[in-house]
Every structure is written in structure tokens, then in C-alpha cells.
Scaffold this motif. Structure first.
Motif, PDB file in Angstrom:
ATOM      1  N   MET A   1       0.835  -1.203   0.000  1.00  0.00           N
ATOM      2  CA  MET A   1       0.000   0.000   0.000  1.00  0.00           C
ATOM      3  C   MET A   1       0.873   1.259   0.000  1.00  0.00           C
ATOM      4  O   MET A   1       1.863   1.342   0.721  1.00  0.00           O
ATOM      5  CB  MET A   1      -0.892   0.036   1.251  1.00  0.00           C
ATOM      6  N   ILE A   2       0.493   2.223  -0.802  1.00  0.00           N
ATOM      7  CA  ILE A   2       1.182   3.508  -0.804  1.00  0.00           C
ATOM      8  C   ILE A   2       0.543   4.441   0.228  1.00  0.00           C
ATOM      9  O   ILE A   2       1.218   5.151   0.945  1.00  0.00           O
ATOM     10  CB  ILE A   2       1.110   4.161  -2.200  1.00  0.00           C
ATOM     11  N   LEU A   3      -0.783   4.389   0.280  1.00  0.00           N
ATOM     12  CA  LEU A   3      -1.479   5.253   1.241  1.00  0.00           C
ATOM     13  C   LEU A   3      -1.205   4.778   2.658  1.00  0.00           C
ATOM     14  O   LEU A   3      -1.260   3.577   2.941  1.00  0.00           O
ATOM     15  CB  LEU A   3      -2.984   5.210   0.968  1.00  0.00           C
ATOM     16  N   ASN A   4      -0.913   5.722   3.536  1.00  0.00           N
ATOM     17  CA  ASN A   4      -0.684   5.324   4.917  1.00  0.00           C
ATOM     18  C   ASN A   4      -2.027   5.211   5.667  1.00  0.00           C
ATOM     19  O   ASN A   4      -3.086   5.566   5.135  1.00  0.00           O
ATOM     20  CB  ASN A   4       0.295   6.280   5.610  1.00  0.00           C
ATOM     21  N   GLU A   5      -1.944   4.727   6.888  1.00  0.00           N
ATOM     22  CA  GLU A   5      -3.181   4.481   7.647  1.00  0.00           C
ATOM     23  C   GLU A   5      -3.969   5.760   7.881  1.00  0.00           C
ATOM     24  O   GLU A   5      -5.196   5.758   7.861  1.00  0.00           O
ATOM     25  CB  GLU A   5      -2.840   3.814   8.982  1.00  0.00           C
ATOM     26  N   GLN A   6      -3.233   6.843   8.097  1.00  0.00           N
ATOM     27  CA  GLN A   6      -3.915   8.121   8.333  1.00  0.00           C
ATOM     28  C   GLN A   6      -4.729   8.546   7.106  1.00  0.00           C
ATOM     29  O   GLN A   6      -5.870   8.984   7.221  1.00  0.00           O
ATOM     30  CB  GLN A   6      -2.878   9.181   8.682  1.00  0.00           C
ATOM     31  N   SER A   7      -4.122   8.392   5.928  1.00  0.00           N
ATOM     32  CA  SER A   7      -4.841   8.778   4.705  1.00  0.00           C
ATOM     33  C   SER A   7      -6.049   7.872   4.475  1.00  0.00           C
ATOM     34  O   SER A   7      -7.125   8.346   4.084  1.00  0.00           O
ATOM     35  CB  SER A   7      -3.900   8.696   3.499  1.00  0.00           C
ATOM     36  N   ILE A   8      -5.859   6.587   4.715  1.00  0.00           N
ATOM     37  CA  ILE A   8      -6.986   5.661   4.519  1.00  0.00           C
ATOM     38  C   ILE A   8      -8.129   6.027   5.467  1.00  0.00           C
ATOM     39  O   ILE A   8      -9.299   6.087   5.066  1.00  0.00           O
ATOM     40  CB  ILE A   8      -6.522   4.198   4.730  1.00  0.00           C
ATOM     41  N   ALA A   9      -7.785   6.313   6.710  1.00  0.00           N
ATOM     42  CA  ALA A   9      -8.815   6.694   7.692  1.00  0.00           C
ATOM     43  C   ALA A   9      -9.503   7.990   7.263  1.00  0.00           C
ATOM     44  O   ALA A   9     -10.728   8.122   7.368  1.00  0.00           O
ATOM     45  CB  ALA A   9      -8.175   6.850   9.065  1.00  0.00           C
TER      46      ALA A   9
ATOM     47  N   LEU B   1      -8.951  11.663  -3.799  1.00  0.00           N
ATOM     48  CA  LEU B   1      -7.772  12.028  -4.597  1.00  0.00           C
ATOM     49  C   LEU B   1      -6.986  13.139  -3.903  1.00  0.00           C
ATOM     50  O   LEU B   1      -5.751  13.139  -3.924  1.00  0.00           O
ATOM     51  CB  LEU B   1      -8.196  12.480  -5.998  1.00  0.00           C
ATOM     52  N   THR B   2      -7.705  14.058  -3.290  1.00  0.00           N
ATOM     53  CA  THR B   2      -7.034  15.154  -2.576  1.00  0.00           C
ATOM     54  C   THR B   2      -6.217  14.621  -1.406  1.00  0.00           C
ATOM     55  O   THR B   2      -5.074  15.041  -1.192  1.00  0.00           O
ATOM     56  CB  THR B   2      -8.088  16.177  -2.078  1.00  0.00           C
ATOM     57  N   VAL B   3      -6.783  13.688  -0.674  1.00  0.00           N
ATOM     58  CA  VAL B   3      -6.053  13.091   0.456  1.00  0.00           C
ATOM     59  C   VAL B   3      -4.783  12.400  -0.063  1.00  0.00           C
ATOM     60  O   VAL B   3      -3.695  12.581   0.486  1.00  0.00           O
ATOM     61  CB  VAL B   3      -6.948  12.076   1.217  1.00  0.00           C
ATOM     62  N   ALA B   4      -4.929  11.628  -1.132  1.00  0.00           N
ATOM     63  CA  ALA B   4      -3.785  10.905  -1.692  1.00  0.00           C
ATOM     64  C   ALA B   4      -2.720  11.885  -2.191  1.00  0.00           C
ATOM     65  O   ALA B   4      -1.524  11.712  -1.945  1.00  0.00           O
ATOM     66  CB  ALA B   4      -4.244  10.003  -2.835  1.00  0.00           C
ATOM     67  N   TYR B   5      -3.171  12.923  -2.870  1.00  0.00           N
ATOM     68  CA  TYR B   5      -2.234  13.932  -3.389  1.00  0.00           C
ATOM     69  C   TYR B   5      -1.478  14.610  -2.254  1.00  0.00           C
ATOM     70  O   TYR B   5      -0.273  14.817  -2.329  1.00  0.00           O
ATOM     71  CB  TYR B   5      -3.008  14.952  -4.228  1.00  0.00           C
ATOM     72  N   ARG B   6      -2.184  14.933  -1.177  1.00  0.00           N
ATOM     73  CA  ARG B   6      -1.519  15.614  -0.059  1.00  0.00           C
ATOM     74  C   ARG B   6      -0.484  14.709   0.609  1.00  0.00           C
ATOM     75  O   ARG B   6       0.539  15.178   1.091  1.00  0.00           O
ATOM     76  CB  ARG B   6      -2.544  16.106   0.969  1.00  0.00           C
ATOM     77  N   GLN B   7      -0.748  13.414   0.615  1.00  0.00           N
ATOM     78  CA  GLN B   7       0.235  12.514   1.223  1.00  0.00           C
ATOM     79  C   GLN B   7       1.452  12.300   0.323  1.00  0.00           C
ATOM     80  O   GLN B   7       2.596  12.377   0.752  1.00  0.00           O
ATOM     81  CB  GLN B   7      -0.391  11.153   1.557  1.00  0.00           C
TER      82      GLN B   7
ATOM     83  N   GLU C   1      -1.183   5.539 -11.122  1.00  0.00           N
ATOM     84  CA  GLU C   1      -2.100   4.407 -11.325  1.00  0.00           C
ATOM     85  C   GLU C   1      -2.264   3.560 -10.061  1.00  0.00           C
ATOM     86  O   GLU C   1      -3.346   3.075  -9.763  1.00  0.00           O
ATOM     87  CB  GLU C   1      -1.574   3.508 -12.457  1.00  0.00           C
ATOM     88  N   ASP C   2      -1.163   3.360  -9.337  1.00  0.00           N
ATOM     89  CA  ASP C   2      -1.241   2.537  -8.122  1.00  0.00           C
ATOM     90  C   ASP C   2      -2.188   3.160  -7.100  1.00  0.00           C
ATOM     91  O   ASP C   2      -2.965   2.463  -6.444  1.00  0.00           O
ATOM     92  CB  ASP C   2       0.152   2.350  -7.505  1.00  0.00           C
ATOM     93  N   LEU C   3      -2.109   4.473  -6.983  1.00  0.00           N
ATOM     94  CA  LEU C   3      -3.002   5.165  -6.044  1.00  0.00           C
ATOM     95  C   LEU C   3      -4.456   5.044  -6.492  1.00  0.00           C
ATOM     96  O   LEU C   3      -5.349   4.873  -5.665  1.00  0.00           O
ATOM     97  CB  LEU C   3      -2.613   6.638  -5.925  1.00  0.00           C
ATOM     98  N   TYR C   4      -4.694   5.118  -7.805  1.00  0.00           N
ATOM     99  CA  TYR C   4      -6.066   4.971  -8.287  1.00  0.00           C
ATOM    100  C   TYR C   4      -6.614   3.611  -7.850  1.00  0.00           C
ATOM    101  O   TYR C   4      -7.758   3.495  -7.427  1.00  0.00           O
ATOM    102  CB  TYR C   4      -6.160   5.071  -9.818  1.00  0.00           C
ATOM    103  N   GLY C   5      -5.774   2.592  -7.958  1.00  0.00           N
ATOM    104  CA  GLY C   5      -6.189   1.249  -7.569  1.00  0.00           C
ATOM    105  C   GLY C   5      -6.517   1.175  -6.084  1.00  0.00           C
ATOM    106  O   GLY C   5      -7.523   0.568  -5.692  1.00  0.00           O
ATOM    107  N   GLU C   6      -5.682   1.795  -5.282  1.00  0.00           N
ATOM    108  CA  GLU C   6      -5.928   1.762  -3.833  1.00  0.00           C
ATOM    109  C   GLU C   6      -7.208   2.516  -3.471  1.00  0.00           C
ATOM    110  O   GLU C   6      -8.016   2.041  -2.672  1.00  0.00           O
ATOM    111  CB  GLU C   6      -4.728   2.367  -3.081  1.00  0.00           C
TER     112      GLU C   6
END
Ligand code: FES
Length: 158
Positions: free
Chosen positions: A1-9, A29-35, A41-46
Motif C-alpha cells: 500500500m502507498i497510502l498510509n493508515e492516516q490517509s486511509i482513515a 484524490l485530494t487526500v492521496a495527493y496531499r500525502q 495508477e497505483d493510487l487509483y487502484g488503492e
């Protein structure tokens, strides 16, 4: 996973606010971009798995918005509007000035990874043209002198 737990939450929290999951795409997308600082593409999948929306819809939304870079950018993403009002009031000259001052061409990042320069379509601030957005902040009624001050300030903060 690229997104951390904080971003997922954070994405899950945002989903609660939207009865239609699709509406959570841009906030996610904004949360992912800020992290990460850019999208891929990997982030889109997550994100697709988290909000249960087909990945193609995530990619479509991301591709529409220039505010989400799709490759690594510098600490400061300079987006100069080059649409009609800004163009009429000197946006092209401003871009050339920034290119000269930063010693990069449009689309490039400075070697110190501090600035990336791009042009974008109307940012909705036509009455204060010419203008640019750097990260989350608008800079309006720009002149070369203002640009000098802005860049100096950002260099000091870096
Ligand atoms: S034309 Fe530049 S903000 Fe609208």
C-alpha cells in the motif's frame, strides 16, 4: 500500500459525508495527493478498493484536474493560468519571466526540487488576472515584482 493508515482513515471519514460513493472520488484524490505529492495508477487502484468505485472512474476524475499532478513535482507547484483573461493581461510574458528566473522550461522542475512550473486553464479568478496558483494558494494581479517577492518568500520558507 502507498497510502498510509492516516490517509486511509481520512478517506473513510470523507466517505461518510457523501451518500453517493462516487462523490468521494475528489476528496479521496485530494487526500492521496496531499500525502504523496502527486497521483499515479497505483493510487487509483488503492482508492478504488477503499471507496469501491471502478478504477477507471478514479483515473478519469484524476486526469480531468490539473491540480493533481501525475508525476513527481517540486515542493512548490506553480500553476500559471494562461486562459483568456490572464492571457490578455500578460500570462505568457509571466511564464517566460518565470522560466528565465527559475532557469527551467514550462513542465520542468528546478534541480533543487523546489519549483515545478506548469500552465493551466482558467482557475476561476479572472477578475484578478494575471494570476497563478502555488500549491493551495492563489497569487493574483501579478507583476514581475510580485513574482520576485513571492519566489523569495517561498525560498526562505523552504
Ligand atoms: S482566465 Fe485566468 S483565472 Fe480565469
Amino acid at each position: 500500500m502507498i497510502l498510509n493508515e492516516q490517509s486511509i482513515a481520512e478517506i473513510r471519514e470523507k466517505m461518510v459525508k457523501y451518500p453517493r460513493r462516487k462523490s468521494a472520488i475528489l476528496p479521496a484524490l485530494t487526500v492521496a495527493y496531499r500525502q504523496i505529492g502527486h497521483l499515479n495508477e497505483d493510487l487509483y487502484g488503492e482508492i478504488s478498493k477503499i471507496i469501491e468505485i471502478p478504477v477507471v472512474e478514479i483515473a478519469e476524475a484524476a486526469s480531468f484536474y490539473t491540480m493533481f499532478p501525475k508525476h513527481p513535482v517540486g515542493k512548490y507547484l506553480i500553476q500559471v493560468c494562461h486562459n483568456i483573461s490572464c492571457a490578455l493581461l500578460g500570462a505568457d510574458g509571466l511564464v517566460r519571466y518565470l522560466e528565465k528566473k527559475l532557469e527551467i522550461r514550462k513542465g520542468e522542475t528546478t534541480p533543487d526540487n523546489l519549483f515545478t512550473l506548469i500552465t493551466v486553464e482558467c482557475l476561476g479568478s479572472c477578475s484578478t488576472a494575471p494570476m497563478m496558483q502555488i500549491n493551495d494558494r492563489y497569487y493574483e494581479n501579478l507583476t514581475r515584482e510580485k513574482v520576485d517577492t513571492i519566489l523569495d518568500e517561498l525560498r526562505k520558507q523552504a
